[in-house]
Design a protein around this motif. Structure first.
Motif, short mmCIF file in Angstrom:
data_model
loop_
_atom_site.label_atom_id
_atom_site.label_comp_id
_atom_site.label_asym_id
_atom_site.label_seq_id
_atom_site.Cartn_x
_atom_site.Cartn_y
_atom_site.Cartn_z
N ARG A 86 0.85 -1.19 0.00
CA ARG A 86 0.00 0.00 0.00
C ARG A 86 0.89 1.25 0.00
N TYR A 87 0.49 2.23 -0.79
CA TYR A 87 1.19 3.51 -0.74
C TYR A 87 0.88 4.19 0.58
N ALA A 88 1.92 4.65 1.27
CA ALA A 88 1.75 5.24 2.59
C ALA A 88 1.57 6.75 2.55
N ARG A 96 6.01 2.59 0.98
CA ARG A 96 4.92 1.61 0.97
C ARG A 96 5.05 0.69 2.16
N ASP A 97 3.91 0.15 2.59
CA ASP A 97 3.92 -0.90 3.58
C ASP A 97 3.01 -2.03 3.11
N THR A 117 6.45 1.15 7.32
CA THR A 117 7.09 2.41 6.99
C THR A 117 8.24 2.64 7.96
N ARG A 142 2.84 3.51 10.60
CA ARG A 142 2.01 4.21 9.61
C ARG A 142 1.36 5.44 10.24
N ARG A 151 1.88 9.47 9.26
CA ARG A 151 0.78 10.40 8.98
C ARG A 151 0.85 11.62 9.90
#
Length: 353
Positions: free
Chosen positions: A161-163, A250-251, A274, A324, A328
């Motif tokens: 997944r794009y972080a 990504r993670d 991440t 993650r 953010r």
């Protein structure tokens, strides 16, 4: 219980797993696609839990000798004002161990040195792990974020997944006594002393997936961070084009299991996260020791792998979720006082040891 095991991937987790499985009585072969161990690379912070794992493998003292104690640091705003302090002394008081800085090449060399030469087969890529099950009793997937072993086990059901951020990183020839991070609006810049005359640096910016790469990374980094506090401009002035790596962060979508049949995943193959908590290499080391312990303690391989999955899946997925969240938090563009307050609360609670 013993048998023949193959480890796909000769990185930190793979080499550590091989050491642990050999100590548990297994004959182990490591298959690594690279032609040799790296002679350059960034530094890693080895947290107390990972240091205990290295001690269990018999190489902890050598890592301490060849690394260095992490100095304290701060998280600051672009003008240099302090948001929070990173108290490594408190971590040592709480856990009896501090964070040690060691470069990736040194850590890999120490781990490889604990294995007999024939156990590590370099320049041996694996594209289909299926046939390995015909030759070995246990297959360990330690082949990183783009793991072929994971793909064989789960297919494409749990993608990367794009972080939400793009990162730059590298090493410069500067000797800084203190590391830390600086958080701005939607961007951050971090520094970690890597050894005499060497400093790791990294930068991250919140951007949409697929955002075009800049024509000149140095110019872009100067545009984004050039007016930030000392020593960020000094680091930017020391950059060379060849020393800058850029990639989207990504993670991995959380997996329902790290094991299937006679196959087990560890490290980034199981829980790529991440880099925001600095736990990727650390958790791979803990995974490796846990796998070896479960194999040693259980009466049969199936029970051992079930025990490994119970021991490691939920803790690593919690840490990945925390990383993650931290990414953010560092990338928010509004409500910065609330962000800073949340950061101080998170540091007071303490990072994963």
């Amino acid at each position: 219980m013993g048998g023949r095991a193959v480890v796909v991937g000769g990185g930190i987790g793979g080499l550590a797993a091989a050491i642990g499985l050999r100590a548990a009585g297994w004959e182990v072969t490591v298959l690594e696609r690279a032609a040799g161990l790296p002679d350059s690379g960034t530094g890693l912070g080895i947290w107390p839990g990972a240091m205990r794992a290295l001690d269990a493998l018999g190489v902890g003292d050598e890592v301490r000798r060849r690394g260095r104690r992490q100095p304290g640091g701060s998280i600051r705003r672009p003008d240099g004002s302090r948001i929070a302090t990173i108290d490594v002394d408190r971590l040592e008081r709480r856990h009896g161990e501090t964070v040690h800085l060691v470069t990736r090449p040194v850590l890999l060399a120490v781990l490889a040195g604990a294995l007999p030469g024939p156990a590590l087969r370099l320049a041996t890529p694996v594209t289909d792990p299926g046939p390995l099950l015909d030759a070995y009793d246990l297959v360990v997937g330690a082949d990183g974020i783009n793991s072929v072993v994971r793909a064989a086990m789960h297919g494409g059901r749990y993608p990367l997944r794009y972080a939400g951020a793009v990162a730059w990183r590298g090493v410069v020839d500067l000797d800084l006594s203190e590391g830390g991070e600086t958080w701005g609006r939607g961007r951050k810049f971090g520094l970690t002393p890597a050894g005499p005359g060497r400093t790791n640096w990294y930068a991250a910016v919140r951007l949409p997936e697929g955002h075009p790469a800049p024509p000149d990374d140095r110019a872009e980094l100067r545009r984004l961070f050039g007016d930030w506090h000392h020593p960020v401009p000094r680091v930017l002035d020391a950059l060379t084009p060849a020393g800058i790596l850029r990639h989207e962060i990504r993670d991995l979508t959380p997996l329902p299991s790290y094991v299937a049949g006679r196959t087990a995943l560890l490290g980034d193959a199981a829980h790529a996260m991440t880099p925001d908590l600095g736990q990727g290499a650390c958790q791979a080391l803990v995974d490796a020791v846990a796998l070896a312990d479960c194999v040693r303690e259980a009466g049969d391989l199936a029970a051992a792998l079930r025990a490994y999955d119970r021991r490691r899946r939920r803790p690593t997925q919690r840490i990945a979720a925390g990383a993650r969240w931290a990414g953010r938090l560092s990338g928010v563009r509004r409500l910065l006082p609330a962000r800073d307050a949340l950061l101080r609360l998170a540091l007071a609670a303490g990072p994963p040891a």
